[in-house]
Write a protein that holds these residues in place. Structure first.
Motif, short mmCIF file in Angstrom:
data_model
loop_
_atom_site.label_atom_id
_atom_site.label_comp_id
_atom_site.label_asym_id
_atom_site.label_seq_id
_atom_site.Cartn_x
_atom_site.Cartn_y
_atom_site.Cartn_z
N VAL A 1 0.86 -1.17 0.00
CA VAL A 1 0.00 0.00 0.00
C VAL A 1 0.90 1.23 0.00
CG1 VAL A 1 -1.76 1.30 1.29
CG2 VAL A 1 -1.85 -1.20 1.24
N LEU A 2 0.53 2.26 -0.76
CA LEU A 2 1.33 3.49 -0.79
C LEU A 2 1.56 4.01 0.63
CD1 LEU A 2 -0.27 5.47 -3.76
CD2 LEU A 2 1.89 4.19 -3.76
N GLU A 3 2.76 4.48 0.88
CA GLU A 3 3.13 4.96 2.21
C GLU A 3 2.12 5.99 2.72
OE1 GLU A 3 5.04 5.42 5.74
OE2 GLU A 3 5.66 3.98 4.19
N GLU A 4 1.72 6.90 1.84
CA GLU A 4 0.82 7.97 2.27
C GLU A 4 -0.62 7.51 2.49
OE1 GLU A 4 1.54 8.81 -2.22
OE2 GLU A 4 2.51 7.72 -0.58
N GLN A 5 -0.92 6.25 2.16
CA GLN A 5 -2.27 5.74 2.37
C GLN A 5 -2.34 4.63 3.42
OE1 GLN A 5 -3.52 4.69 -1.67
NE2 GLN A 5 -4.43 6.71 -1.94
N ARG A 6 -1.23 4.32 4.07
CA ARG A 6 -1.24 3.22 5.03
C ARG A 6 -2.05 3.54 6.29
NH1 ARG A 6 5.11 1.26 4.43
NH2 ARG A 6 4.86 0.56 2.26
N ALA A 7 -1.92 4.74 6.80
CA ALA A 7 -2.73 5.11 7.96
C ALA A 7 -4.21 5.12 7.58
CB ALA A 7 -2.30 6.47 8.50
N GLY A 8 -4.51 5.65 6.39
CA GLY A 8 -5.89 5.67 5.93
C GLY A 8 -6.45 4.28 5.71
N ARG A 9 -5.61 3.35 5.25
CA ARG A 9 -6.04 1.96 5.11
C ARG A 9 -6.54 1.42 6.44
NH1 ARG A 9 -1.11 -1.93 4.76
NH2 ARG A 9 -0.90 -0.86 6.77
N ASP A 10 -5.79 1.66 7.50
CA ASP A 10 -6.17 1.13 8.80
C ASP A 10 -7.47 1.75 9.29
OD1 ASP A 10 -3.85 -0.36 8.71
OD2 ASP A 10 -2.68 1.05 9.93
N VAL A 11 -7.65 3.04 9.05
CA VAL A 11 -8.90 3.69 9.46
C VAL A 11 -10.06 3.15 8.63
CG1 VAL A 11 -10.13 5.88 9.63
CG2 VAL A 11 -7.70 5.77 10.22
N LEU A 12 -9.85 3.01 7.31
CA LEU A 12 -10.91 2.48 6.46
C LEU A 12 -11.31 1.08 6.91
CD1 LEU A 12 -12.61 2.97 3.87
CD2 LEU A 12 -10.78 1.85 2.58
N ASN A 13 -10.34 0.25 7.23
CA ASN A 13 -10.65 -1.10 7.70
C ASN A 13 -11.42 -1.08 9.01
OD1 ASN A 13 -9.38 -2.20 5.50
ND2 ASN A 13 -7.50 -2.75 6.58
N SER A 14 -11.08 -0.15 9.90
CA SER A 14 -11.74 -0.10 11.20
C SER A 14 -13.18 0.41 11.11
CB SER A 14 -10.94 0.79 12.17
OG SER A 14 -11.04 2.16 11.80
N ARG A 15 -13.47 1.16 10.05
CA ARG A 15 -14.80 1.76 9.94
C ARG A 15 -15.76 0.97 9.05
NH1 ARG A 15 -14.62 8.02 8.72
NH2 ARG A 15 -16.87 7.55 8.78
N THR A 16 -15.29 -0.12 8.47
CA THR A 16 -16.14 -0.94 7.62
C THR A 16 -16.42 -2.28 8.30
OG1 THR A 16 -14.14 -1.60 6.42
CG2 THR A 16 -15.47 0.15 5.45
N ALA A 17 -17.39 -3.02 7.74
CA ALA A 17 -17.85 -4.24 8.41
C ALA A 17 -16.83 -5.37 8.31
CB ALA A 17 -19.18 -4.68 7.82
N TRP A 18 -16.38 -5.67 7.10
CA TRP A 18 -15.38 -6.72 6.91
C TRP A 18 -14.76 -6.59 5.54
CZ3 TRP A 18 -17.02 -9.94 2.95
CH2 TRP A 18 -18.40 -10.08 2.76
N ARG A 19 -13.67 -7.35 5.35
CA ARG A 19 -12.85 -7.21 4.15
C ARG A 19 -12.53 -8.57 3.54
NH1 ARG A 19 -13.16 -4.04 7.61
NH2 ARG A 19 -12.47 -5.57 9.14
N VAL A 20 -12.27 -8.56 2.24
CA VAL A 20 -11.69 -9.73 1.56
C VAL A 20 -10.37 -9.28 0.94
CG1 VAL A 20 -13.90 -10.85 1.11
CG2 VAL A 20 -12.96 -9.27 -0.58
#
Length: 267
Positions: free
Chosen positions: A170-189
């Protein structure tokens, strides 16, 4: 849908090009259906694998395009571009999900798009192993195996499902956002790659993200498919997807959900 004032469906050659892109997908499917459990591969400079099937499919498709439309451009993952500044450019990833292909996990696909003036106007995601095919045309409703499909219509992150193509990169500048996005959604594949984008178009998933490992050949086909199903797709920063797009892409079921995902990912 974000179609232009004059969608490509009104172009006099639209149906001709749609027929041809299906011919290309049929040809790729024939090659990949004869895989015969051959898992031999090489490793490219970016540490990703490439097989004789990647090269074989792309060579087959390039030959078909040259024979039918010699004035058109071609951009593919495995070989140098040909006439990339042409009005019409065919762009392809012969096997999206080569790692899955190598180990026999049936989520690999062939991606083909036709771009006009660098903008994707026709796209196909073809899954040889499951016999699924998503076809999108600027100005028409997207189909899966000939049946019209639509996104889920979800408008908020709460309860949303997310497909991450490759969570390891994941792009360095989007890694923190990835974690927030994952925490705010129901589940991931994870690892569904373009197959997950197809399922998004069909309403089974709400968001699909690719970040850090993609080229235009990975994502151009998504544009008419997702837009024709009622969704939105851009690069990972909210800009348009063209043949020059690199590194990141976000697709979502609705404009509202897409805007929220982009904001969180880049927050």
């Amino acid at each position: 849908m974000s179609f232009s004032e004059h969608p490509f469906s009104e172009h006099p050659q639209c149906d001709e090009f749609v027929g041809f892109i299906e011919e290309l997908a049929d040809a790729a499917r024939v090659v990949l259906s004869k895989r015969l459990n051959d898992s031999r591969f090489e490793t490219k400079d970016d540490a990703s694998p490439v097989t004789e099937f990647d090269r074989g499919v792309e060579q087959t498709l390039r030959s078909m395009i040259r024979d039918r439309y010699p004035e058109h451009g071609i951009i593919g993952e495995e070989f140098p571009p040909e006439n990339p500044d042409a009005e019409f450019v065919w762009i392809m990833d012969p096997i999206d999900g080569t790692k899955s292909f190598v180990v026999g996990i049936p989520v690999f696909t062939t991606l083909i798009a036709l771009c006009r003036h660098s903008r994707p106007v026709i796209g196909i995601i073809d899954a040889a192993s499951t016999q699924d095919r998503w076809l999108g045309v600027d100005g028409r409703t997207t189909t899966q195996n000939g049946v019209p499909v639509h996104t889920s219509g979800r408008t908020t992150l709460d309860g949303a499902t997310v497909s991450w193509s490759n969570p390891e990169v994941v792009l360095e500048e989007q890694r923190a956002g990835r974690d927030v996005l994952n925490s705010r959604t129901a589940w991931r594949v994870f690892g569904a790659a373009a197959y997950g984008v197809g399922r998004l178009a069909s309403g089974a998933l709400d968001i699909a993200v690719e970040s850090g490992t993609v080229g235009a050949y990975d994502i151009c086909s998504f544009v008419p498919i997702i837009e024709g199903a009622g969704g939105v797709v851009t690069d990972g920063f909210g800009g348009p997807v063209t043949i020059a797009t690199q590194l990141t892409c976000v697709a979502a079921a609705t404009r509202e959900l897409h805007e929220e995902a982009i904001r969180v990912l880049n927050g």
